[in-house]
Design a protein around this motif. Structure first.
Motif, short mmCIF file in Angstrom:
data_model
loop_
_atom_site.label_atom_id
_atom_site.label_comp_id
_atom_site.label_asym_id
_atom_site.label_seq_id
_atom_site.Cartn_x
_atom_site.Cartn_y
_atom_site.Cartn_z
N ALA A 3 0.82 -1.21 0.00
CA ALA A 3 0.00 0.00 0.00
C ALA A 3 0.86 1.26 0.00
O ALA A 3 0.42 2.31 -0.46
N LEU A 4 2.07 1.15 0.52
CA LEU A 4 2.90 2.34 0.70
C LEU A 4 3.99 2.43 -0.36
O LEU A 4 4.66 1.44 -0.66
N ASP A 5 4.19 3.63 -0.89
CA ASP A 5 5.29 3.88 -1.83
C ASP A 5 6.54 4.34 -1.08
O ASP A 5 7.64 3.89 -1.35
N HIS A 6 6.36 5.26 -0.15
CA HIS A 6 7.47 5.68 0.71
C HIS A 6 6.94 6.41 1.94
O HIS A 6 5.76 6.76 2.01
N VAL A 7 7.82 6.60 2.92
CA VAL A 7 7.49 7.23 4.20
C VAL A 7 8.59 8.23 4.51
O VAL A 7 9.76 7.98 4.20
N ALA A 8 8.23 9.38 5.09
CA ALA A 8 9.25 10.36 5.48
C ALA A 8 8.96 10.88 6.88
O ALA A 8 7.81 11.03 7.26
N ILE A 9 10.01 11.12 7.61
CA ILE A 9 9.90 11.62 8.99
C ILE A 9 10.73 12.89 9.11
O ILE A 9 11.90 12.91 8.73
N SER A 10 10.13 13.93 9.67
CA SER A 10 10.87 15.16 10.00
C SER A 10 11.59 14.98 11.31
O SER A 10 11.03 14.41 12.25
N THR A 11 12.78 15.50 11.41
CA THR A 11 13.54 15.35 12.65
C THR A 11 13.95 16.72 13.17
O THR A 11 14.05 17.69 12.41
N ALA A 12 14.19 16.79 14.48
CA ALA A 12 14.65 18.04 15.08
C ALA A 12 16.13 18.28 14.77
O ALA A 12 16.57 19.41 14.61
N ASP A 13 16.90 17.20 14.69
CA ASP A 13 18.33 17.30 14.43
C ASP A 13 18.68 16.27 13.36
O ASP A 13 18.81 15.07 13.64
N TYR A 14 18.79 16.75 12.13
CA TYR A 14 18.94 15.87 10.96
C TYR A 14 20.15 14.94 11.08
O TYR A 14 20.05 13.73 10.88
N LEU A 15 21.30 15.48 11.42
CA LEU A 15 22.51 14.67 11.43
C LEU A 15 22.48 13.61 12.54
O LEU A 15 22.88 12.47 12.33
N THR A 16 21.97 14.02 13.72
CA THR A 16 21.84 13.06 14.82
C THR A 16 20.90 11.92 14.44
O THR A 16 21.19 10.74 14.65
N SER A 17 19.76 12.29 13.86
CA SER A 17 18.77 11.26 13.53
C SER A 17 19.23 10.39 12.39
O SER A 17 19.01 9.17 12.39
N LEU A 18 19.89 10.98 11.39
CA LEU A 18 20.39 10.16 10.28
C LEU A 18 21.42 9.15 10.78
O LEU A 18 21.37 7.97 10.42
N ALA A 19 22.31 9.61 11.66
CA ALA A 19 23.32 8.69 12.21
C ALA A 19 22.64 7.57 13.00
O ALA A 19 23.02 6.40 12.91
N PHE A 20 21.61 7.94 13.77
CA PHE A 20 20.86 6.95 14.54
C PHE A 20 20.25 5.90 13.62
O PHE A 20 20.40 4.69 13.83
N TYR A 21 19.54 6.34 12.58
CA TYR A 21 18.86 5.39 11.70
C TYR A 21 19.86 4.54 10.91
O TYR A 21 19.63 3.35 10.69
N GLU A 22 20.95 5.14 10.48
CA GLU A 22 21.93 4.34 9.74
C GLU A 22 22.48 3.21 10.61
O GLU A 22 22.65 2.09 10.14
N LYS A 23 22.75 3.52 11.88
CA LYS A 23 23.29 2.49 12.78
C LYS A 23 22.22 1.46 13.14
O LYS A 23 22.46 0.26 13.11
N ALA A 24 21.03 1.96 13.52
CA ALA A 24 19.99 1.05 14.00
C ALA A 24 19.49 0.12 12.90
O ALA A 24 19.14 -1.03 13.16
N LEU A 25 19.44 0.61 11.67
CA LEU A 25 18.86 -0.19 10.59
C LEU A 25 19.88 -1.05 9.86
O LEU A 25 19.50 -1.94 9.10
N ALA A 26 21.17 -0.81 10.11
CA ALA A 26 22.20 -1.63 9.45
C ALA A 26 22.00 -3.13 9.69
O ALA A 26 22.14 -3.93 8.75
N PRO A 27 21.63 -3.56 10.93
CA PRO A 27 21.41 -5.01 11.13
C PRO A 27 20.26 -5.56 10.30
O PRO A 27 20.15 -6.78 10.14
N LEU A 28 19.41 -4.69 9.78
CA LEU A 28 18.28 -5.15 8.97
C LEU A 28 18.60 -5.06 7.48
O LEU A 28 17.73 -5.30 6.63
N GLY A 29 19.84 -4.72 7.15
CA GLY A 29 20.23 -4.64 5.74
C GLY A 29 19.77 -3.37 5.05
O GLY A 29 19.66 -3.32 3.83
N ILE A 30 19.51 -2.33 5.85
CA ILE A 30 19.01 -1.06 5.31
C ILE A 30 20.11 -0.02 5.37
O ILE A 30 20.77 0.13 6.40
N LYS A 31 20.33 0.68 4.26
CA LYS A 31 21.39 1.69 4.22
C LYS A 31 20.93 2.94 3.48
O LYS A 31 19.89 2.93 2.82
#
Lengths: 127, 131
Positions: A3-31
């Motif tokens: 049903a979904l094509d894509h999802v986007a989330i606004s963050t208060a601190d872009y670099l902090t959140s991007l670093a968080f997601y890159e690390k957290a999602l790496a075990p799931l094969g997401i980059k």
């Protein structure tokens, strides 16, 4: 079909959140596959094979705290989505039409839901 | 392969938003497939063949305004996600384990991201991962 094509989330601190997601999602094969960083704001696209989750700052690129894009099977369905959403109380955030700055056959419409979430229907296929 | 198992949004007026999404997504062939009330909070799930987009009132969202669940390929991947997410500054919102109230083999972990969004890794299947 998803049903979904894509999802986007606004963050208060872009670099902090991007670093968080890159690390957290790496075990799931997401980059991170691509980044747009410029005057209109910053956004990075993460996914397994192609971008699906977009992490951005509060700039124009996301247009709300959360952005959801639903898959439409054709352009008529995008038009029907827009008409139905407006009739159901949604607020216009961009009528049906091509958005060639995304890609040549990106046909989409944007509506704010009752809570102000920016929702979209998109068809990528040529007419 | 899709990376997202499901997405949830917190809504302030459940009936208003349910009716809005039922109309708007109906035009795309995306249907209201599930609706229930649990502990006084209401949820509605939309999708093509299974619910992948959820609306909920406050408590359903388990602490965040937005909920995104990512697909994990095994229980070990759920555990790795949880460990790495906490090390990267996330806050615990539910350690790795079975959540049998979703389905008997639903194995998931929950973390709050730097903005407080509730993110999850979920693996649904037998222990040891999919072949």
């Amino acid at each position: 079909m998803s049903a979904l094509d894509h999802v986007a989330i606004s963050t208060a601190d872009y670099l902090t959140s991007l670093a968080f997601y890159e690390k957290a999602l790496a075990p799931l094969g997401i980059k991170t596959h691509m980044k747009f960083e410029g005057e209109e704001g910053n956004v990075a696209g993460l996914g397994s094979e192609q971008p699906f989750l977009w992490i951005g700052d509060g700039g124009k690129l996301i247009g709300g705290r959360v952005h959801l894009a639903f898959s439409a099977p054709n352009r008529a369905a995008v038009d029907a989505f827009y008409a139905a959403a407006i009739a159901a109380g949604g607020k216009d955030n961009g009528p049906p039409g091509l958005r060639p700055h995304y890609h040549a056959t990106y046909y989409a419409a944007f509506v704010f839901d009752p809570d102000g979430h920016n929702i979209e229907a998109v068809c990528h296929a040529p007419e | 392969m899709t990376i997202i198992d499901h997405v949830g949004l917190k809504v302030s007026d459940f009936t208003l938003s349910r009716d809005f999404y039922t109309a708007a997504l109906g035009a795309l062939g995306i249907k209201l497939l599930a609706e229930f009330e649990h502990d006084g909070v209401k949820s509605a799930g939309y999708g093509v063949d299974r619910p992948t987009f959820w609306l909920g009132t406050g408590k359903t969202m388990r602490g965040g305004d937005t909920h995104v669940a990512f697909v994990a390929s095994s229980r070990a991947a759920v555990e790795a996600f949880y460990t790495v997410a906490l090390a990267a500054g996330g806050r615990d919102n539910g350690p790795p384990g079975l959540r049998p109230h979703y389905s008997p083999d639903y194995y998931a972990a929950f973390v709050l991201d730097p903005d407080g969004n509730n993110i999850e890794a979920a693996y649904v299947g037998p222990e040891g991962g999919r072949p």
